[in-house]
Design a protein around this motif. Structure first.
Motif, PDB file in Angstrom:
ATOM      1  N   PRO A   5       7.951  16.094   7.230  1.00  0.00           N
ATOM      2  CA  PRO A   5       8.703  17.083   6.443  1.00  0.00           C
ATOM      3  C   PRO A   5       9.700  16.450   5.474  1.00  0.00           C
ATOM      4  CG  PRO A   5       8.676  17.678   8.766  1.00  0.00           C
ATOM      5  CD  PRO A   5       8.131  16.291   8.677  1.00  0.00           C
ATOM      6  N   ASN A  33       4.426  22.379  12.410  1.00  0.00           N
ATOM      7  CA  ASN A  33       4.723  21.027  11.935  1.00  0.00           C
ATOM      8  C   ASN A  33       3.500  20.128  12.058  1.00  0.00           C
ATOM      9  OD1 ASN A  33       7.812  19.947  11.453  1.00  0.00           O
ATOM     10  ND2 ASN A  33       7.801  21.863  12.623  1.00  0.00           N
ATOM     11  N   THR A  74      14.757  27.300  10.218  1.00  0.00           N
ATOM     12  CA  THR A  74      14.604  27.487   8.768  1.00  0.00           C
ATOM     13  C   THR A  74      13.499  26.559   8.284  1.00  0.00           C
ATOM     14  OG1 THR A  74      16.982  27.889   8.588  1.00  0.00           O
ATOM     15  CG2 THR A  74      15.795  27.533   6.535  1.00  0.00           C
ATOM     16  N   MET A  75      12.319  27.116   7.987  1.00  0.00           N
ATOM     17  CA  MET A  75      11.160  26.323   7.574  1.00  0.00           C
ATOM     18  C   MET A  75      10.555  26.915   6.302  1.00  0.00           C
ATOM     19  SD  MET A  75       9.250  26.067  11.291  1.00  0.00           S
ATOM     20  CE  MET A  75       7.852  25.172  10.640  1.00  0.00           C
ATOM     21  N   PHE A  77      13.540  17.070   3.709  1.00  0.00           N
ATOM     22  CA  PHE A  77      14.772  17.720   4.154  1.00  0.00           C
ATOM     23  C   PHE A  77      15.772  17.825   3.014  1.00  0.00           C
ATOM     24  CE2 PHE A  77      12.871  16.081   8.006  1.00  0.00           C
ATOM     25  CZ  PHE A  77      13.016  17.151   8.877  1.00  0.00           C
ATOM     26  N   ASP A  85       6.762  26.614  16.098  1.00  0.00           N
ATOM     27  CA  ASP A  85       7.295  25.792  15.008  1.00  0.00           C
ATOM     28  C   ASP A  85       6.786  24.361  15.097  1.00  0.00           C
ATOM     29  OD1 ASP A  85       8.748  25.406  17.333  1.00  0.00           O
ATOM     30  OD2 ASP A  85      10.618  24.937  16.269  1.00  0.00           O
ATOM     31  N   GLY A 144      12.597  21.442   5.290  1.00  0.00           N
ATOM     32  CA  GLY A 144      13.617  21.976   6.183  1.00  0.00           C
ATOM     33  C   GLY A 144      15.004  21.591   5.727  1.00  0.00           C
ATOM     34  N   VAL A 154      10.798  19.526  11.736  1.00  0.00           N
ATOM     35  CA  VAL A 154      11.849  20.433  11.316  1.00  0.00           C
ATOM     36  C   VAL A 154      11.847  21.616  12.283  1.00  0.00           C
ATOM     37  CG1 VAL A 154      10.305  21.546   9.659  1.00  0.00           C
ATOM     38  CG2 VAL A 154      12.761  21.866   9.466  1.00  0.00           C
ATOM     39  N   LYS A 155      13.028  21.935  12.804  1.00  0.00           N
ATOM     40  CA  LYS A 155      13.163  23.025  13.758  1.00  0.00           C
ATOM     41  C   LYS A 155      12.840  24.355  13.100  1.00  0.00           C
ATOM     42  CE  LYS A 155      17.267  24.135  15.348  1.00  0.00           C
ATOM     43  NZ  LYS A 155      18.547  24.177  16.105  1.00  0.00           N
ATOM     44  N   ASP A 179      18.489  20.635  10.774  1.00  0.00           N
ATOM     45  CA  ASP A 179      17.374  20.965  11.676  1.00  0.00           C
ATOM     46  C   ASP A 179      16.413  19.795  11.891  1.00  0.00           C
ATOM     47  OD1 ASP A 179      18.363  23.523  11.885  1.00  0.00           O
ATOM     48  OD2 ASP A 179      17.099  24.312  10.283  1.00  0.00           O
TER      49      ASP A 179
END
Length: 788
Positions: A741, A730, A698-699, A743, A726, A670, A694-695, A674
């Protein structure tokens, strides 16, 4: 003096190397044999001797065997030029002291080169100007890179029988030596003597020397010249280059060949998948397919890329054969290792240009499907003796391989004849014998056993295959990547896949890198993975950038503009203007392979204004957040980016995300903006110490998780009426990997632009944070994980 020199050399040799076997040509009175056995502890001895002085030779061998009764001592009687080639062992100390006249010394030295062990000591007697035949043999070894080193010892005044005495000490270079010479080979159930072997049972050996004007050492009076060394073949290829680089003609006797085949009237209308071996710069297929149909074509030509960039009217110079899906293999056919089958195989005037005729003929037969079509022409050389007519014999320099009728008839035995001619106007014009043949492959299995010829093409030693998906528009990016990959020691070879039509300039810029061996045309784009799998393992994943560290990893990487599939889902009519901005931007990003656009609102009609083959537009039947993951059947890449329709990501930020993802393709990636956090109570937080989620704005993750998500009925049902998809994705990936995640930070050049966000759920729903915490708690319990 010579004895002292031998003693010193053997003592120095035995300090570093184990001596298992001593081999000597010329036992005579056993003096040298005695010396060698005294200087070694347990080595066995093998002597090759004509044995025509048995009065004293019998006495000598009896004494040697009695003195060294704990050693294995063997004698092989007869002409050493015939007996040594039949010897199958390896020799550590080699002494050559046989006949000193005519061809005998050179032949003995060549034969002993074959049986020398990797670490060996070579002793040559009478190595002085008094014995020119011996020096000629040493010179042959030097010219052919068969010696690591050699030192001549010629003491002044040391005269024996009115001749200057001398000897040589050195070692054979066995790096390039072949395995023991096979006596015979089998081709399509028939056994032939290998070159240099003769007789009904291939039990007689006699080798004639080769030279710049003679291939006699590779020649058989039964089969012709079937195989030559790589050096000889490369020389012929150089002459071939010169031949075509200066020509402006668009064909290579195509019309004459067509006439000899009766204009291909016996061929079927549809030729299916075609392969042409030895296509040259112009191909014969360009004439054959006229007025007919075909599915695809594969061209095999070791100088294909040279022709495309240097021969003005090369038929396939833009990487395609007309409109047919085209694959070009710039390798010798001998080195083709795939097991693919073709409907039609073309091989016209090819065999005389190769380095191993039987390997190619056998491969050609096996590449044709049962009842598939074989179109074959070759000149035949029953009267050829392996010798050039003169030092200016261009035919000899250009065509090292010359097969005789017997080989051609073995090939034809595998086919049902549809057309054949042994006498055509073209053959008479060239004053040659030959065959023009069209036949259908029989359902027949025939055995072929031949010695494996060392490969003659560039061998890089690496294991990595790199596949580039390339279009004109991303030329700068690809050039830098190609330079990196081509220079990497672990790169074995490179495959180029066109994603749109190339022009000559684009082709020339790409094909300058020597490790490129396969080019696949843009017409194959819909099935490029299937086409590539015929030659290399499928790609593990596709990324836009490679580093040298990555090239040490998996066996096959795909690189280029087919980096990622972008998944965008929309519902709100207030965001329709966003699509006029994000869709053109994503279409123009080379690293985006496809865009899947899902419209979730059944009550408001929407169709994107822009039309592009990159876009797959889906009108959802039901309004569900699960729809953004229910797209596995449309995805062609390993990497997928799920992104909201109220943001626009830059290509540089997407590249950074893909690069980060490539370090571990099982993980979720991500953007730092986020990051979301989970505390010990499984509460969803915007701030914290260590990010857990991660929101979904955008994944980036592997496409395999799309299918895993949709196959989990409980997961799908839970998310059907909620905005939790989402978080549960995750959790699903964390359950698979036990890793949180990754980043990527945003910078001024690598950014994500915020568009209209006026009606997002997080703004409208005042209890948004509470609902998100409920999602975290459900996912943690369902997957039995702790996300904090």
């Amino acid at each position: 003096m010579q004895i002292e020199s031998y003693i010193s050399a053997i003592k120095n040799f035995t300090k570093k190397n184990e001596v298992k076997t001593i081999c000597e040509i010329g036992f005579a009175g056993g003096h040298s044999a005695t010396l060698f056995l005294f200087l070694t502890n347990s080595a066995s001895y093998i002597g090759f001797d004509m044995w025509n002085q048995s009065v004293y030779e019998n006495t000598a061998i009896e004494w040697v065997r009695k003195t060294f009764n704990n050693r294995r001592i063997s004698l092989i009687k007869g002409d050493s030029t015939k007996t040594v080639p039949q010897f199958q062992g390896k020799c550590d100390i080699i002494h050559i002291d046989g006949a000193k006249h005519a061809h005998f010394p050179e032949t003995d030295m060549k034969n002993m080169a074959r049986v020398a062990s990797c670490n060996n000591l070579l002793l040559v007697d009478d190595c002085s100007k008094s014995w020119p035949a011996v020096l000629k043999g040493v010179d042959y070894l030097k010219r052919n890179d068969l010696l690591n080193n050699i030192k001549m010892h010629v003491p002044k005044g040391l005269i024996y029988r009115d001749a200057q005495k001398g000897w040589c000490i050195g070692s054979y270079n066995v790096k390039y030596q072949a395995e023991p010479i096979p006596r015979s080979f089998t081709f399509l159930n028939r056994t032939f003597c290998a070159p240099s072997w003769h007789g009904h049972n291939c039990d007689l050996f006699f080798s004639k020397p080769c030279s710049n004007l003679s291939d006699e050492c590779f020649y058989s009076n039964i089969t012709g010249t079937l195989s030559v060394p790589c050096k000889r073949w490369h020389g012929a290829q150089s002459v071939e280059k010169i031949t075509w680089d200066k020509r402006v003609t668009p064909t290579d006797r195509n019309e004459a060949h067509a006439k000899s085949f009766n204009y291909y009237k016996s061929l079927p209308q549809h030729l299916g998948n075609i392969i042409e071996i030895g296509a040259g710069p112009f191909t014969q297929a360009q004439t054959i397919v006229q007025g007919k149909t075909a599915t695809s074509i594969t061209l095999i030509e070791p100088m294909a890329f040279h022709y495309m960039t240097n021969v003005k009217r090369c038929f396939y110079k833009n990487g395609s054969f007309g409109s047919l899906p085209t694959t070009i293999l710039s390798i010798p056919a001998e080195e083709l290792s795939n097991v693919r089958k073709f409907d039609t195989l073309i091989m016209i005037n090819v065999i005389e240009h190769v380095y191993d005729a039987i390997s190619i003929l056998n491969a050609a037969i096996n590449l044709i499907k049962e009842n598939g079509v074989f179109i074959w022409h070759e000149r035949l050389w029953n009267n050829y003796l392996g010798i050039a007519n003169s030092k200016h014999d261009r035919e000899f320099q250009l065509h090292p391989i010359r097969i005789k009728h017997v080989i051609a008839k073995q090939v034809l035995s595998m086919f049902d004849e549809k057309y054949i001619s042994w006498d055509t106007e073209e053959l008479r014009r060239l004053q040659n014998h030959g065959v023009y043949f069209i036949g259908h492959r029989r359902n027949t299995v025939a055995k072929t056993f031949i010695s494996q010829h060392p490969t003659c093409f560039q061998q890089t030693g690496g294991k990595q295959t790199i596949i580039f998906l390339f279009q004109k528009e991303n030329a700068t990016f690809i050039q830098d990547q190609l330079k990196l990959v081509n220079s990497a020691a672990n790169t074995k070879f490179i495959v180029i896949i066109q994603t749109n039509e190339f022009n000559y300039t684009a082709i020339s810029n790409v094909l300058q890198f020597p490790k490129i061996q396969i080019l696949i045309s843009y017409q194959h784009l819909h099935n490029w993975k299937e086409e590539v799998s015929n030659y290399v393992e499928p790609c593990l994943f596709i990324i836009p950038h490679l580093t040298l560290a990555m090239i040490e990893g998996s066996d096959t990487y795909c690189v280029g503009n087919s980096g990622v599939t972008v998944i965008v889902m929309g519902y709100s009519p207030r965001r329709l203007n966003n699509y006029d901005l994000i869709l053109p931007a994503y279409i123009n990003m080379p690293i985006i392979n496809q865009i899947i656009l899902i419209w979730n609102n059944r009550y408001i009609s929407f169709t994107p204004k822009i039309d592009s083959p990159k876009i797959t537009f889906i009108k959802a039947k039901v309004n569900s957040m699960n729809n953004r993951f229910n797209v596995s059947q449309y995805v062609h890449t390993d990497a997928v980016l799920v992104i909201d329709d109220d943001v626009l990501i830059s290509d540089s930020l997407l590249s950074l995300m893909l690069l980060r993802w490539s370090e571990n393709i099982d993980r979720l990636v991500g953007i730092s903006r986020d990051m979301r956090f989970v505390n010990s109570k499984n509460e969803y937080l915007v701030q914290g110490k260590e990010p857990s989620l991660v929101k979904g704005k955008t994944m980036l993750f592997h496409s395999k998780y799309l299918q895993k998500y949709m196959q989990d009925k409980a997961l799908v049902e839970w998310n059907d009426k909620r905005f939790c998809e989402d978080i549960t994705m995750n959790a699903l990936i964390f359950k698979e990997t036990l890793l949180k995640p990754l980043f990527v930070p945003m910078t001024a050049h690598s950014s994500r632009r915020d568009l209209s966000e006026i009606d997002s759920a997080s703004i409208i729903d005042k209890n948004w944070s509470i609902r998100r915490s409920e999602c975290v708690q459900w996912a943690a319990e369902y997957f039995n994980i702790q996300l904090s």
